[in-house]
Design a protein around this motif. Structure first.
Motif, PDB file in Angstrom:
ATOM      1  N   ALA A  89       0.885  -1.361  -0.066  1.00 17.40           N
ATOM      2  CA  ALA A  89       0.151   0.022   0.020  1.00 17.40           C
ATOM      3  C   ALA A  89       0.926   1.066  -0.063  1.00 17.40           C
ATOM      4  CB  ALA A  89      -0.916  -0.062   1.271  1.00 17.40           C
ATOM      5  N   GLY A  90       1.950   1.239   0.816  1.00 12.37           N
ATOM      6  CA  GLY A  90       2.760   2.534   0.702  1.00 12.37           C
ATOM      7  C   GLY A  90       3.397   2.575  -0.630  1.00 12.37           C
ATOM      8  N   GLY A 114       1.962  15.865  -3.915  1.00 14.89           N
ATOM      9  CA  GLY A 114       2.875  16.186  -5.089  1.00 14.89           C
ATOM     10  C   GLY A 114       2.939  17.435  -5.630  1.00 14.89           C
ATOM     11  N   LEU A 115       1.762  18.261  -5.691  1.00 20.11           N
ATOM     12  CA  LEU A 115       1.975  19.770  -5.956  1.00 20.11           C
ATOM     13  C   LEU A 115       2.727  20.500  -4.798  1.00 20.11           C
ATOM     14  CD1 LEU A 115       0.903  22.246  -7.590  1.00 20.11           C
ATOM     15  CD2 LEU A 115      -1.132  21.984  -6.380  1.00 20.11           C
ATOM     16  N   VAL A 116       2.604  20.277  -3.500  1.00 21.96           N
ATOM     17  CA  VAL A 116       3.472  21.184  -2.703  1.00 21.96           C
ATOM     18  C   VAL A 116       4.821  20.422  -2.752  1.00 21.96           C
ATOM     19  CG1 VAL A 116       3.904  21.311  -0.401  1.00 21.96           C
ATOM     20  CG2 VAL A 116       1.586  21.011  -1.079  1.00 21.96           C
ATOM     21  N   GLY A 168       1.390   8.428   2.332  1.00 16.66           N
ATOM     22  CA  GLY A 168       1.778   9.495   1.409  1.00 16.66           C
ATOM     23  C   GLY A 168       2.565  10.464   1.945  1.00 16.66           C
ATOM     24  N   LEU A 169       2.244  10.658   3.172  1.00 16.51           N
ATOM     25  CA  LEU A 169       2.908  12.051   3.671  1.00 16.51           C
ATOM     26  C   LEU A 169       4.378  11.410   3.923  1.00 16.51           C
ATOM     27  CD1 LEU A 169       3.121  14.635   4.919  1.00 16.51           C
ATOM     28  CD2 LEU A 169       1.887  13.723   7.097  1.00 16.51           C
ATOM     29  N   ALA A 170       4.472  10.187   4.433  1.00 14.56           N
ATOM     30  CA  ALA A 170       5.815   9.564   4.639  1.00 14.56           C
ATOM     31  C   ALA A 170       6.742   9.822   3.384  1.00 14.56           C
ATOM     32  CB  ALA A 170       5.728   8.136   5.082  1.00 14.56           C
ATOM     33  N   PHE A 197       1.979   7.652  -6.222  1.00 17.06           N
ATOM     34  CA  PHE A 197       0.849   8.753  -6.494  1.00 17.06           C
ATOM     35  C   PHE A 197       1.667   9.930  -6.404  1.00 17.06           C
ATOM     36  CE2 PHE A 197      -2.883   6.105  -6.006  1.00 17.06           C
ATOM     37  CZ  PHE A 197      -3.397   6.371  -7.179  1.00 17.06           C
ATOM     38  N   VAL A 198       2.586  10.301  -5.401  1.00 16.51           N
ATOM     39  CA  VAL A 198       3.070  11.549  -4.948  1.00 16.51           C
ATOM     40  C   VAL A 198       4.228  11.660  -5.688  1.00 16.51           C
ATOM     41  CG1 VAL A 198       4.401  12.822  -3.141  1.00 16.51           C
ATOM     42  CG2 VAL A 198       2.355  11.172  -2.299  1.00 16.51           C
TER      43      VAL A 198
END
Length: 423
Positions: A70-71, A242-244, A292-294, A77-78
């Motif tokens: 999952a990770g 991803g934008l950030v 995703g944040l990781a 995605f990111v």
């Protein structure tokens, strides 16, 4: 290894090739690990999802494998949105031409669509040897709308859901990218443009989290409502990350060493904490956001690396990501898309022709993993050279044939943002 940073030297712009290599090094490793993680999980899933004893005995390894797969997808995605959004960010900040939506879509389509369409058609044809077959399922996959169906989202080609969601994001970026860039370029300061871009990212994340909270607490959607938890809105916060990341890659703020260490440590804590605290058989309303944040925190130090000109005139790369990956990792990273999309068809063919050991075998999981890895890499290599390379060549040719874009707007002369490298 990179030359040590000289604190007294002035920051300069390194050659674009070196900058790209340094920035993409951790992304390369992430793509390799992510592709292998999903492959290993599918081998485990095929070799008795809940019954592994000798090789994955106990709940810990089961959870670790599920989390790893999952990770890996969340990291993809990111990364994909970061790579696609950089042109929009540069255009919005006046550091490059306005990237048109058509150009953005074309660059992604020429690499994604040939492999996706061929894979879907091949698997569908093998699954439907007699016409007319299941045409509704084929139409859903070819229009990327299987992600709205609980029945067909994983029906023909399971990994295709990721590509379908990504295409939704590319289309959204193409639609809002042009107006967003023109809106930002009308602003009087670079800081205002940055705030506008971050506000858009925040709005995307807010929409995604509001959706997930309503689905979980308000409508109480079950865990098997696949279109709810694997659809575009449930992953929109990863697009925002991803934008950030793209904004920060253009700004390249100077990160102190403690911030770099904190970024890596927090990424690890998020991964381990998610694995230990998320209960199984419950709706996936929050763990993909934390994973995703990781991935975002792992990539942050490398995309914001600083460059200095050393005394001997060599542009030094200062990146916590370590060395630029070797040729083998870079080569596998190029195949990562093919590895991801072809692993399930390869598994099904190996199983159909009796190449895999029985599920009851103690060696089922490791043998299946090795056979899948070898066969999938071979198919991905062929797919890359027969489908992706021609698409990239056509994109490069069409880009050279296109009219020269207008020059970027003159950047506003103002003091550099706090903590941001002087441009």
């Amino acid at each position: 290894m990179s030359a040590p940073m000289t604190t007294t030297a002035m920051t300069t712009s390194a050659p674009s090739g070196r900058r790209g290599s340094a920035m993409l090094a951790p992304i390369t490793w992430l793509r390799v690990v992510g592709a292998f993680a999903v492959l290993v999980f599918h081998a485990y899933q095929h070799s008795a999802y809940t019954g592994m004893t000798d090789w994955t005995g106990g709940a810990f390894w089961h959870r670790a494998l599920v989390l790893m797969a999952a990770g890996g997808v969340d990291a993809f995605f990111v990364v994909t949105m970061f790579l696609s959004a950089r042109a929009v960010v540069r255009g919005a900040l006046g550091e490059g031409p306005v990237a048109s939506g058509r150009t953005l879509l074309r660059k992604r389509a020429v690499t994604l669509l040939p492999v996706y369409v061929v894979a879907v058609l091949v698997v569908w044809a093998l699954s439907n040897p007699r016409l007319p077959g299941h045409w509704a399922d084929l139409v859903l996959h070819l229009t990327f709308t299987q992600v709205y169906s609980d029945d067909y989202i994983f029906w023909t080609l399971g990994p295709a859901w990721f590509i379908a969601v990504s295409m939704h994001f590319y289309l959204l970026l193409a639609v809002i990218g042009g107006p967003l860039q023109r809106w930002c370029r009308r602003m009087g300061s670079r800081a205002a443009r940055v705030r506008a871009l971050l506000a858009v990212a925040g709005a995307l994340a807010a929409v995604s989290w509001a959706y997930k909270l309503v689905m979980h607490f308000g409508l109480e959607r079950p865990v098997d409502s696949w279109s709810t938890w694997f659809g575009p809105l449930s992953r929109l916060d990863l697009m925002a990350l991803g934008l950030v990341l793209a904004v920060l890659a253009v700004l390249r703020p100077a990160l102190p060493r403690w911030a770099v260490v904190a970024s890596f440590v927090t990424a690890g804590v998020l991964l381990v904490g998610t694995g230990l605290t998320f209960p199984e058989n419950t709706p996936d309303w929050w763990p993909h956001g934390t994973m995703g944040l990781a991935a975002f925190l792992y990539l942050l130090p490398s995309v914001t690396d600083r460059r200095v000109r050393t005394a001997d005139g060599v542009a030094a790369v200062v990146t916590p990501g370590g060395r630029v990956p070797g040729s083998w990792a870079g080569g596998i990273a190029l195949l990562s898309y093919g590895v991801y999309i072809w692993q399930e068809p390869v598994l099904r063919v190996l199983d159909a022709y009796g190449f895999l050991p029985p599920d009851s075998s103690d060696w089922a999981f490791p043998v299946t993993t090795v056979l899948m890895l070898v066969a999938t890499l071979a198919v991905a290599w062929l797919s890359y050279h027969l489908l992706e390379v021609p698409g990239r060549a056509w994109a490069a040719w069409s880009e050279r044939s296109a009219p020269t874009p207008s020059a970027p707007a003159v950047p506003v002369h103002e003091p550099a943002l706090a903590g941001t490298a002087a441009r």
